[in-house]
Design an enzyme around this catalytic site. Structure first.
Site, PDB file in Angstrom:
ATOM      1  N   SER A 104       0.834  -1.210   0.000  1.00 42.14           N
ATOM      2  CA  SER A 104       0.000   0.000   0.000  1.00 42.14           C
ATOM      3  C   SER A 104       0.865   1.254   0.000  1.00 42.14           C
ATOM      4  CB  SER A 104      -0.922  -0.009   1.223  1.00 42.14           C
ATOM      5  OG  SER A 104      -0.171  -0.114   2.415  1.00 42.14           O
ATOM      6  N   ASN A 148      -1.297  -2.405  13.466  1.00 39.88           N
ATOM      7  CA  ASN A 148      -2.751  -2.150  13.524  1.00 39.88           C
ATOM      8  C   ASN A 148      -3.088  -0.887  14.319  1.00 39.88           C
ATOM      9  OD1 ASN A 148      -2.753  -4.523  12.177  1.00 39.88           O
ATOM     10  ND2 ASN A 148      -3.782  -5.728  13.766  1.00 39.88           N
ATOM     11  N   HIS A 182     -40.115  24.805  -8.100  1.00 34.82           N
ATOM     12  CA  HIS A 182     -40.336  23.962  -9.286  1.00 34.82           C
ATOM     13  C   HIS A 182     -39.614  24.521 -10.512  1.00 34.82           C
ATOM     14  CE1 HIS A 182     -43.723  22.225  -6.943  1.00 34.82           C
ATOM     15  NE2 HIS A 182     -43.898  23.492  -6.585  1.00 34.82           N
ATOM     16  N   SER A 231     -15.322  25.170 -27.088  1.00 35.95           N
ATOM     17  CA  SER A 231     -15.596  23.910 -27.773  1.00 35.95           C
ATOM     18  C   SER A 231     -14.606  23.761 -28.927  1.00 35.95           C
ATOM     19  CB  SER A 231     -17.031  23.938 -28.308  1.00 35.95           C
ATOM     20  OG  SER A 231     -17.154  23.062 -29.407  1.00 35.95           O
ATOM     21  N   LYS A 235     -19.001  28.753 -28.573  1.00 36.77           N
ATOM     22  CA  LYS A 235     -19.315  28.197 -27.248  1.00 36.77           C
ATOM     23  C   LYS A 235     -18.399  28.713 -26.139  1.00 36.77           C
ATOM     24  CE  LYS A 235     -21.848  25.311 -26.148  1.00 36.77           C
ATOM     25  NZ  LYS A 235     -21.845  23.870 -26.339  1.00 36.77           N
ATOM     26  N   ASN A 279     -18.208  27.266 -22.295  1.00 35.61           N
ATOM     27  CA  ASN A 279     -18.833  26.254 -21.437  1.00 35.61           C
ATOM     28  C   ASN A 279     -18.433  26.403 -19.967  1.00 35.61           C
ATOM     29  OD1 ASN A 279     -20.007  25.079 -23.722  1.00 35.61           O
ATOM     30  ND2 ASN A 279     -18.183  23.853 -24.111  1.00 35.61           N
ATOM     31  N   GLU A 302     -19.464  22.348 -13.965  1.00 32.73           N
ATOM     32  CA  GLU A 302     -19.899  20.998 -14.358  1.00 32.73           C
ATOM     33  C   GLU A 302     -19.013  19.933 -13.713  1.00 32.73           C
ATOM     34  OE1 GLU A 302     -21.411  20.875 -18.771  1.00 32.73           O
ATOM     35  OE2 GLU A 302     -19.767  22.283 -18.588  1.00 32.73           O
ATOM     36  N   GLN A 358      -7.256  -1.950   4.829  1.00 32.96           N
ATOM     37  CA  GLN A 358      -6.261  -1.172   4.087  1.00 32.96           C
ATOM     38  C   GLN A 358      -6.935  -0.413   2.933  1.00 32.96           C
ATOM     39  OE1 GLN A 358      -2.118  -2.533   3.425  1.00 32.96           O
ATOM     40  NE2 GLN A 358      -2.793  -2.927   1.343  1.00 32.96           N
ATOM     41  N   LYS A 413      -8.023   3.698   2.541  1.00 30.48           N
ATOM     42  CA  LYS A 413      -7.223   4.886   2.228  1.00 30.48           C
ATOM     43  C   LYS A 413      -7.582   5.541   0.904  1.00 30.48           C
ATOM     44  CE  LYS A 413      -3.857   3.239   5.304  1.00 30.48           C
ATOM     45  NZ  LYS A 413      -4.758   2.061   5.545  1.00 30.48           N
TER      46      LYS A 413
END
Ligand code: ARG
Length: 439
Positions: free
Chosen positions: A22, A109, A154, A275, A281, A283, A288, A320, A323
């Protein structure tokens, strides 16, 4: 470079060795691992388990490892099982036999448990600071823009609000986020070092010493729980998920508001992209991405909840796997908070478009109903009357405020000249508890 070769007749399979390792993930715990070891040595000396001279040698060795890592003279890689093995093996290489005493009265541990708690505590403070930065930016943008805008239910225009009040809604969410993290931090503020592998140790150690040196409130009460508890990670990841849910809702609004259909705000060039095919465009990628990364943070929480659900006490190697999801959830939340703070600080607010949207939406209909109530009409009747006035306005393509007094009177006799004052959008914000919208 293993810590446990003794009882094995044969070598570990190479593939298994890398499967088991790890280090690439837990290397970021190096500072906490060394801090934990330094406190452990101090405790071993004070409890007379190692001598003062041995303790001094180990402390110097650990500090030299730390210094070399900081100066880029030592790199954390190679065939070590984890960060704990890396530090211990390096210590033994540096100071020889005495280094082999470091792991007295300790297990990996309780070691990994203390490392993770220290790391989680430190990083949670960073998240709180990032939340505070975003709150300050929200507050500043809000104070600079007490302009009217449509409030929605709404996603239909409902009543007039202010951009300020709308942004400050997120300020409140962030306030609760901070309190949730603070609470998680106070619950996790217990020292697991000294639990050993699962059953403590036959040495007369003093867990109060390591707790004090490491800044924990107290040692944990139960050894089995101390080494197998990952609640604090789950709790923080839950807090981060809620932070992300808030950021995602704000992102969604910024995406909508910056569309051609709304044109309420403009996200700065620095946080927008173009784009590759459509030249016109612009964006809102930053917002996002924050919305998208929210799913990832939720996923990390689910991942660890699922890992933990069937584990018998106490430690299991499955743990383990805590992580990657925790680190990813933390890193993602932190970077999203920082980016959102920048988006807000550089956001352009289109006051005129918000005002125009207010006028086009009959957003003073409820105010008109309130006016009729003040003139003695029961609210339910007033609601009906205003409904028919709205139909009249739609048929004649007018706002309520554009109707003449004669037109209004023909629709409802109790209406007088003072109506115009009452349904004026700006003035309605100073009436009653609505005045909080411009505070
Ligand atoms: N790398 C391990 C982990 O993160 C450390 C604890 C290992 N303990 C053990 N008994 N193998 O969980």
């Amino acid at each position: 470079m293993k810590l446990w070769g003794g009882r094995f007749r044969n070598d570990e399979n190479k593939l298994m060795e890398s499967f088991n390792s790890s280090l690439a993930i837990d290397k970021r715990l190096v500072y906490e691992d060394i801090a934990g070891s330094l406190s452990h040595v101090k405790m071993l000396v004070e409890s007379k388990i190692v001598t003062g001279a041995e303790g001094k040698k180990m402390i110097e060795g650990l500090n030299s490892i730390l210094a070399d890592i900081e100066n880029n003279n030592l790199f954390i890689d190679g065939e070590y099982e984890d960060i704990h093995s890396f530090v211990e093996v390096n210590l033994i290489e540096r100071i020889g036999e005495t280094g082999k005493k470091l792991h007295t009265a300790r297990s990996r541990n309780d070691q990994v448990a203390v490392d993770m708690r220290l790391y989680a505590k430190k990083k949670s403070s960073e998240v709180m600071e990032a939340i505070e930065l975003l709150q300050n930016r929200l507050k500043k943008k809000a104070d600079e823009n007490p302009v009217i805008m449509p409030g929605y239910t709404h996603l239909q225009r409902a009543q007039v609000v202010t951009f300020k009040h709308h942004l400050l809604a997120y300020y409140q969410m962030m306030d609760r986020d901070k309190r949730r993290i603070q609470n998680a931090m106070s619950i996790m503020d217990e020292n697991p070092l000294g639990c050993g592998a699962l059953a403590g140790t036959t040495h007369h150690i003093n867990r109060e010493i390591t707790a004090k040196v490491l800044g924990f409130e107290k040692p944990v009460d139960n050894f089995l729980d101390g080494v197998s508890d990952r609640d604090y990670l789950l709790e923080l990841m839950s807090c981060f998920s809620i932070v992300m849910m808030h950021l995602s809702r704000l992102s969604e609004e910024l995406i909508l508001w910056s569309s051609q259909e709304f044109q309420f705000v403009e996200i700065d060039d620095a946080y927008s992209t173009g784009s590759s095919i459509m030249p016109q465009k612009r964006n809102p990628d930053s917002a996002e991405l924050i919305r998208g990364k929210t799913g990832r943070v939720y996923g990390s929480l689910l991942s660890l909840l699922t890992t933990m659900k069937g584990l018998p006490l106490a430690y299991n190697k499955d743990m383990q796997e805590d992580k990657e999801p925790f680190f990813d959830s933390l890193d993602t939340t932190l970077s999203c908070l920082v980016i959102m703070s920048e988006i807000i600080a550089t956001l352009k607010v289109n006051k005129e478009n918000m005002e125009n949207a207010v006028k086009a939406g009959f957003l003073n209909a409820t105010d008109l109903a309130d006016y009729l109530v003040k003139k003695g009409v029961p609210f339910r009747d007033a609601h009906g009357v205003v409904g028919s006035i709205v139909i009249y306005c739609e048929d004649h393509e007018k706002g309520i405020e554009d109707l003449t007094l004669e037109e209004l009177k023909s629709l409802c006799t109790v209406i007088d000249e003072d109506i115009y004052e009452y349904i004026n959008y700006q003035k309605s914000l100073n009436r009653g508890i609505k005045s909080k919208l411009v505070e």
